[in-house]
Design a protein around this motif. Structure first.
Motif, PDB file in Angstrom:
ATOM      1  N   LYS A   1      -2.047   4.151 -11.239  1.00 36.45           N
ATOM      2  CA  LYS A   1      -2.658   3.963 -10.202  1.00 36.45           C
ATOM      3  C   LYS A   1      -3.760   2.706 -10.193  1.00 36.45           C
ATOM      4  O   LYS A   1      -4.930   3.023 -10.691  1.00 36.45           O
ATOM      5  CB  LYS A   1      -3.112   5.154  -9.458  1.00 36.45           C
ATOM      6  CG  LYS A   1      -3.101   5.312  -8.181  1.00 36.45           C
ATOM      7  CD  LYS A   1      -4.192   4.377  -7.203  1.00 36.45           C
ATOM      8  CE  LYS A   1      -5.409   4.662  -7.545  1.00 36.45           C
ATOM      9  NZ  LYS A   1      -6.610   3.505  -6.935  1.00 36.45           N
ATOM     10  N   PRO A   2      -3.314   1.465  -9.802  1.00 30.65           N
ATOM     11  CA  PRO A   2      -4.242   0.657 -10.225  1.00 30.65           C
ATOM     12  C   PRO A   2      -5.325   0.515  -9.107  1.00 30.65           C
ATOM     13  O   PRO A   2      -5.062   1.039  -7.946  1.00 30.65           O
ATOM     14  CB  PRO A   2      -3.703  -0.642 -10.156  1.00 30.65           C
ATOM     15  CG  PRO A   2      -2.148  -0.495  -9.363  1.00 30.65           C
ATOM     16  CD  PRO A   2      -1.987   0.800  -9.595  1.00 30.65           C
ATOM     17  N   SER A   3      -6.381  -0.278  -9.037  1.00 32.51           N
ATOM     18  CA  SER A   3      -7.552  -0.325  -8.051  1.00 32.51           C
ATOM     19  C   SER A   3      -6.990  -1.290  -7.007  1.00 32.51           C
ATOM     20  O   SER A   3      -6.353  -2.264  -7.295  1.00 32.51           O
ATOM     21  CB  SER A   3      -8.816  -0.861  -8.630  1.00 32.51           C
ATOM     22  OG  SER A   3      -9.562  -1.174  -7.462  1.00 32.51           O
ATOM     23  N   PRO A   4      -7.249  -0.894  -5.743  1.00 32.01           N
ATOM     24  CA  PRO A   4      -6.764  -1.981  -4.768  1.00 32.01           C
ATOM     25  C   PRO A   4      -7.414  -3.179  -4.783  1.00 32.01           C
ATOM     26  O   PRO A   4      -6.825  -4.069  -4.238  1.00 32.01           O
ATOM     27  CB  PRO A   4      -6.988  -1.081  -3.228  1.00 32.01           C
ATOM     28  CG  PRO A   4      -6.907   0.282  -3.807  1.00 32.01           C
ATOM     29  CD  PRO A   4      -7.552   0.562  -4.897  1.00 32.01           C
TER      30      PRO A   4
ATOM     31  N   TRP B   1     -11.424  -1.605 -11.301  1.00 34.59           N
ATOM     32  CA  TRP B   1     -11.084  -2.887 -10.995  1.00 34.59           C
ATOM     33  C   TRP B   1     -11.781  -3.778 -12.002  1.00 34.59           C
ATOM     34  O   TRP B   1     -11.465  -5.081 -11.972  1.00 34.59           O
ATOM     35  CB  TRP B   1     -11.551  -3.331  -9.711  1.00 34.59           C
ATOM     36  CG  TRP B   1     -13.072  -2.881  -9.311  1.00 34.59           C
ATOM     37  CD1 TRP B   1     -13.198  -1.493  -8.635  1.00 34.59           C
ATOM     38  CD2 TRP B   1     -14.301  -3.295  -9.721  1.00 34.59           C
ATOM     39  NE1 TRP B   1     -14.538  -1.465  -8.555  1.00 34.59           N
ATOM     40  CE2 TRP B   1     -15.250  -2.429  -9.141  1.00 34.59           C
ATOM     41  CE3 TRP B   1     -14.638  -4.661 -10.390  1.00 34.59           C
ATOM     42  CZ2 TRP B   1     -16.619  -2.825  -9.304  1.00 34.59           C
ATOM     43  CZ3 TRP B   1     -15.862  -4.653 -10.629  1.00 34.59           C
ATOM     44  CH2 TRP B   1     -17.086  -3.639 -10.124  1.00 34.59           C
TER      45      TRP B   1
ATOM     46  N   ARG C   1       0.906  -1.236   0.026  1.00 35.07           N
ATOM     47  CA  ARG C   1      -0.042  -0.067   0.048  1.00 35.07           C
ATOM     48  C   ARG C   1       0.834   1.133  -0.052  1.00 35.07           C
ATOM     49  O   ARG C   1       1.872   1.505   0.868  1.00 35.07           O
ATOM     50  CB  ARG C   1      -0.938   0.108   1.091  1.00 35.07           C
ATOM     51  CG  ARG C   1      -1.786   1.215   1.496  1.00 35.07           C
ATOM     52  CD  ARG C   1      -2.354   1.228   2.570  1.00 35.07           C
ATOM     53  NE  ARG C   1      -3.114   0.230   3.021  1.00 35.07           N
ATOM     54  CZ  ARG C   1      -4.247  -0.316   3.235  1.00 35.07           C
ATOM     55  NH1 ARG C   1      -5.337   1.044   2.858  1.00 35.07           N
ATOM     56  NH2 ARG C   1      -4.777  -1.184   3.542  1.00 35.07           N
TER      57      ARG C   1
ATOM     58  N   SER D   1      -4.472   9.149  -3.687  1.00 35.08           N
ATOM     59  CA  SER D   1      -4.990   9.188  -5.155  1.00 35.08           C
ATOM     60  C   SER D   1      -5.215  10.737  -5.230  1.00 35.08           C
ATOM     61  O   SER D   1      -4.910  11.205  -6.176  1.00 35.08           O
ATOM     62  CB  SER D   1      -5.937   8.391  -5.282  1.00 35.08           C
ATOM     63  OG  SER D   1      -5.755   7.107  -5.537  1.00 35.08           O
TER      64      SER D   1
ATOM     65  N   THR E   1      -0.024   1.193  -5.905  1.00 34.81           N
ATOM     66  CA  THR E   1      -1.273   1.033  -5.446  1.00 34.81           C
ATOM     67  C   THR E   1      -1.640   1.821  -4.335  1.00 34.81           C
ATOM     68  O   THR E   1      -0.847   1.513  -3.221  1.00 34.81           O
ATOM     69  CB  THR E   1      -1.366  -0.283  -5.624  1.00 34.81           C
ATOM     70  OG1 THR E   1      -1.113  -1.252  -6.502  1.00 34.81           O
ATOM     71  CG2 THR E   1      -2.925  -0.730  -5.146  1.00 34.81           C
ATOM     72  N   THR E   2      -2.623   2.491  -4.222  1.00 38.87           N
ATOM     73  CA  THR E   2      -2.921   3.233  -3.016  1.00 38.87           C
ATOM     74  C   THR E   2      -4.344   3.417  -2.854  1.00 38.87           C
ATOM     75  O   THR E   2      -5.242   2.937  -3.510  1.00 38.87           O
ATOM     76  CB  THR E   2      -2.295   4.609  -2.878  1.00 38.87           C
ATOM     77  OG1 THR E   2      -2.229   5.297  -1.935  1.00 38.87           O
ATOM     78  CG2 THR E   2      -2.739   5.406  -4.027  1.00 38.87           C
TER      79      THR E   2
ATOM     80  N   PRO F   1      -5.125  -5.066  -8.182  1.00 40.57           N
ATOM     81  CA  PRO F   1      -3.861  -4.525  -8.727  1.00 40.57           C
ATOM     82  C   PRO F   1      -2.941  -5.420  -9.553  1.00 40.57           C
ATOM     83  O   PRO F   1      -1.842  -5.228  -9.913  1.00 40.57           O
ATOM     84  CB  PRO F   1      -3.403  -4.273  -7.356  1.00 40.57           C
ATOM     85  CG  PRO F   1      -3.755  -5.310  -6.630  1.00 40.57           C
ATOM     86  CD  PRO F   1      -5.095  -5.785  -7.013  1.00 40.57           C
TER      87      PRO F   1
ATOM     88  N   TYR G   1       0.986  -4.806 -11.804  1.00 46.29           N
ATOM     89  CA  TYR G   1       2.175  -5.360 -11.333  1.00 46.29           C
ATOM     90  C   TYR G   1       2.873  -6.317 -12.750  1.00 46.29           C
ATOM     91  O   TYR G   1       4.211  -6.241 -12.793  1.00 46.29           O
ATOM     92  CB  TYR G   1       2.213  -6.291 -10.050  1.00 46.29           C
ATOM     93  CG  TYR G   1       2.298  -5.500  -8.727  1.00 46.29           C
ATOM     94  CD1 TYR G   1       3.538  -5.446  -8.016  1.00 46.29           C
ATOM     95  CD2 TYR G   1       1.237  -4.642  -8.535  1.00 46.29           C
ATOM     96  CE1 TYR G   1       3.429  -4.696  -7.116  1.00 46.29           C
ATOM     97  CE2 TYR G   1       1.228  -3.818  -7.316  1.00 46.29           C
ATOM     98  CZ  TYR G   1       2.533  -3.871  -6.595  1.00 46.29           C
ATOM     99  OH  TYR G   1       2.448  -3.244  -5.303  1.00 46.29           O
TER     100      TYR G   1
END
Length: 492
Positions: free
Chosen positions: A186-189, A162, A47, A222, A216-217, A192, A196
Motif C-alpha cells: 500500500k504505497p502513499s498517494p 512518501w 484510487r 488502509s 494505492t488508497t 505511488p 507501480y
C-alpha cells in the motif's frame, strides 16, 4: 530537464496489480501525482476503494494458503529475488527520477542511493537463503529429537511512506518474499509510482499470482486493510500518531506488527570535537538530503554550553549558503518539500518555536524568489529548551535546534528526554569514549561522528519510535513464525 523528462511513465496507471494481473479500476477516481518543484501534475494513478483492497488481500490469502510460493524452498525463492534485483538495477534511472519528482530529493543523490538500496536489499536476502537458520536440529528435555523451524508469518500488509518509497518497499518486501510470505503493498498517494514500477518488475519476472499485490488508497481503506482478518502481519513506516492507530487496530486480533515510526534524534557534540567539523556533518548533510524529510535525521544538536553560540553560527552559515531549487539542477543544494501540507506543518513549527522563546538564527520562511514548488529555507534555532515543542515534536523538514548542555551527563539526559528513540550520534575523537556514551543512549542506532543508520544490519527504534526492526537478519525473523517440532521417533 525537458517537460517530457519530468513526467513519470507508467504502463498501467489506471489499474491495480492484483493476483498476477493488472486489474482496471471500477471508477475514474484517481490520485494526482505532483512534481513538488513545479506543483504540476506528472501522473495519475487509480484510487482503490474498499472492494479493490479486499480483492488484493483475498489474492494474497489464496496465494499463501494454496499457491506454490510458501511451499518452495528458500533457495528456490531466492532465484526470483535475484531476478528482481537485476531488473531493479536496470530500472535505476526510472526509480531515481520518480523519487526526485515526488519527494524533492536531489537527483544526483537519488541515483546512487537507489542503486545502493534496491538491488542490494534483494541480493542480501537472496544470499540469506543459504545462511539463515530456517531449520535447526535440537534435543528436547525428554531426550527426543526436536526441530526449531521458522515458517512464513502469512499475508503481509506493507504500508510505505512518501519520503523514501522505493528503498522502504525493498526492505519490507525482500525479506517477506524470502520468508515465503505473500504481500499487499500500500504505497502513499503522494508517491505511488515506485510501487507501480516495482509491480511491473514482479510481473516481468513471473512471480506466482497473488504473491505481490499493489493498491494505492486513502486512509479509510488502509484502516480496513489493517483490520482485515486475513492480514497476518502489518509492516508500517510513518508517523508515530499513525502507528498508534495501527497498533490499536491490530491489537484487537493480535496481528503481528513491525512499526518504524517518528524520531527526534540527538547529536551529542562532546567537548573535544571541533564545532566547524561537526556543523559540516550535521548541517550540510541534513539540509541537502531530502530537505530534512527523514525520520532518523539528527535534528537536536546538543553541545557544551560554552560552544552553543559557535554551533548556532556555524550551522547558520551553512544554512545561508544552501541553494534551494530544482532537484535536477546541479547548482541546487536543497530541494523542495514533498507536499504543500508538509510545508505548512514546517511553518507551524517555526512559528511555535519563535513563540516558545527560541532564537531564530537562519531561515524560517519560503524562499522569495521561488514562486512555485513546496520550498522552505534551511532553518536554524538556538537557545532551544529541550522540553519545548520545537525540540520534542517531529517536524520532518529543514529545521535544526541547538541545545546547550552543562556537562556530558546532562547532554546524555537531554538526549534521552524524549518519547522517541530512533537514531543518535556522538561526536568525539575518542572511539572508546564514543562507544561508552552510545551505550547510554536510548536509540536504535548510534553513529560515531555522523549519522550511520544501516539497513543491512537492522533499523528501528526504542520507545515510541517503533516496534521491531527492518533490514538484516532481524528484519527476516520479523516475517517468520517460530515452531517447535518434537518427534516421538528419530528420523530414519
Amino acid at each position: 530537464m525537458t517537460t517530457k523528462e519530468r513526467t513519470i511513465s507508467l504502463t498501467h496507471p489506471g489499474c491495480f496489480y492484483i493476483d498476477g494481473q493488472w486489474m482496471p479500476a471500477s471508477s475514474t477516481d484517481a490520485f494526482d501525482v505532483l512534481d513538488c518543484s513545479t506543483e504540476q501534475v506528472v501522473a495519475r494513478v487509480a484510487r482503490a476503494d474498499a472492494a479493490a483492497g479486499a480483492r488484493a488481500v483475498d489474492a494474497a490469502r489464496r496465494a499463501f494458503d494454496h499457491g506454490p510460493w510458501p511451499r518452495m524452498t528458500p533457495g528456490e525463492r531466492a532465484v526470483y529475488l535475484e531476478k528482481i534485483a537485476r531488473r531493479l538495477e536496470e530500472a535505476n534511472d526510472d526509480f531515481a527520477r520518480g523519487w526526485s519528482i515526488e519527494s524533492g530529493i536531489l537527483h544526483r543523490i537519488a541515483q546512487p542511493r537507489i542503486g545502493q538500496f534496491l538491488g542490494a536489499a534483494f541480493r542480501q536476502y537472496a544470499q540469506m537463503a543459504s545462511t539463515h537458520p530456517f531449520v535447526e536440529s535440537r534435543r528436547s528435555l525428554s531426550g527426543h529429537q526436536a526441530y526449531g523451524v521458522k515458517e512464513p508469518v502469512g499475508v503481509v500488509l506493507a504500508i510505505v511512506p512518501w519520503n523514501g518509497p522505493a528503498a522502504l518497499t525493498a526492505y519490507k518486501v525482500a525479506p517477506a518474499l524470502l520468508a515465503g510470505c505473500t504481500v499487499v503493498v500500500k504505497p502513499s498517494p503522494e508517491a505511488p509510482t515506485s510501487a507501480y514500477l516495482f509491480a511491473q518488475i514482479c510481473d516481468e519476472v513471473g512471480l506466482p499470482p497473488g504473491v505481490i499485490n499493489v493498491v494505492t488508497t486513502e486512509r479509510d481503506v488502509s484502516e480496513q486493510l489493517v483490520r482485515h482478518p486475513d492480514v497476518d502481519k502489518i509492516t508500517f513506516t510513518g508517523s508515530t500518531a499513525a502507528g498508534r492507530s495501527i497498533s490499536a487496530a491490530a491489537a484487537g486480533r493480535i496481528a503481528r506488527l513491525t512499526l518504524e515510526l517518528g524520531g527526534k534524534s540527538p547529536a551529542l557534540v562532546l567537548d573535544d570535537y571541533n564545532i566547524e567539523a561537526a556543523a559540516q556533518q550535521l548541517g550540510g548533510a541534513y539540509f541537502g538530503y531530502l530537505s530534512g524529510q527523514v525520520c532518523h535525521s539528527l535534528t537536536r544538536i546538543i553541545v557544551p554550553r560554552a560552544k552553543h553560540d559557535a554551533m548556532v553560527e556555524a550551522l547558520s552559515d551553512i544554512a545561508r549558503k544552501m541553494v534551494p531549487g530544482d532537484p535536477f539542477d546541479d547548482a541546487t543544494t536543497i530541494g523542495p518539500l514533498a507536499t504543500a501540507r508538509q510545508r505548512e506543518n514546517v511553518e507551524r513549527h517555526v512559528t511555535k518555536g519563535i513563540a516558545e522563546g527560541a532564537t531564530l538564527a537562519a531561515g524560517g520562511a519560503r524562499p522569495r524568489h521561488l514562486e512555485r514548488g513546496f520550498f522552505f529555507e534551511p532553518t536554524v534555532f538556538g537557545n532551544v529548551d529541550n522540553r519545548s515543542a520545537l525540540a520534542q515534536e517531529e517536524i520532518f523538514g529543514p529545521v535544526l535546534s541547538v541545545i546547550a548542555a552543562d556537562s556530558e551527563a546532562h547532554a546524555i539526559d537531554l538526549a534521552n528526554d524524549t518519547i522517541f528513540g530512533l537514531n543518535a550520534a556522538v561526536f568525539t575523537h575518542d572511539a572508546q569514549h564514543a562507544l561508552g556514551v552510545a551505550r547510554q543512549l536510548r536509540a536504535g542506532t548510534v553513529g560515531h561522528n555522523a549519522s550511520r543508520t544501516d539497513f543491512s544490519i537492522g533499523f528501528g527504534g526504542f520507545k515510541q519510535s517503533g516496534i521491531g526492526r527492518e533490514g538484516g537478519a532481524e528484519g527476516l525473523d520479523a516475517l517468520l513464525e517460530s515452531k517447535t517440532v518434537v518427534l516421538d521417533q528419530p528420523l530414519a
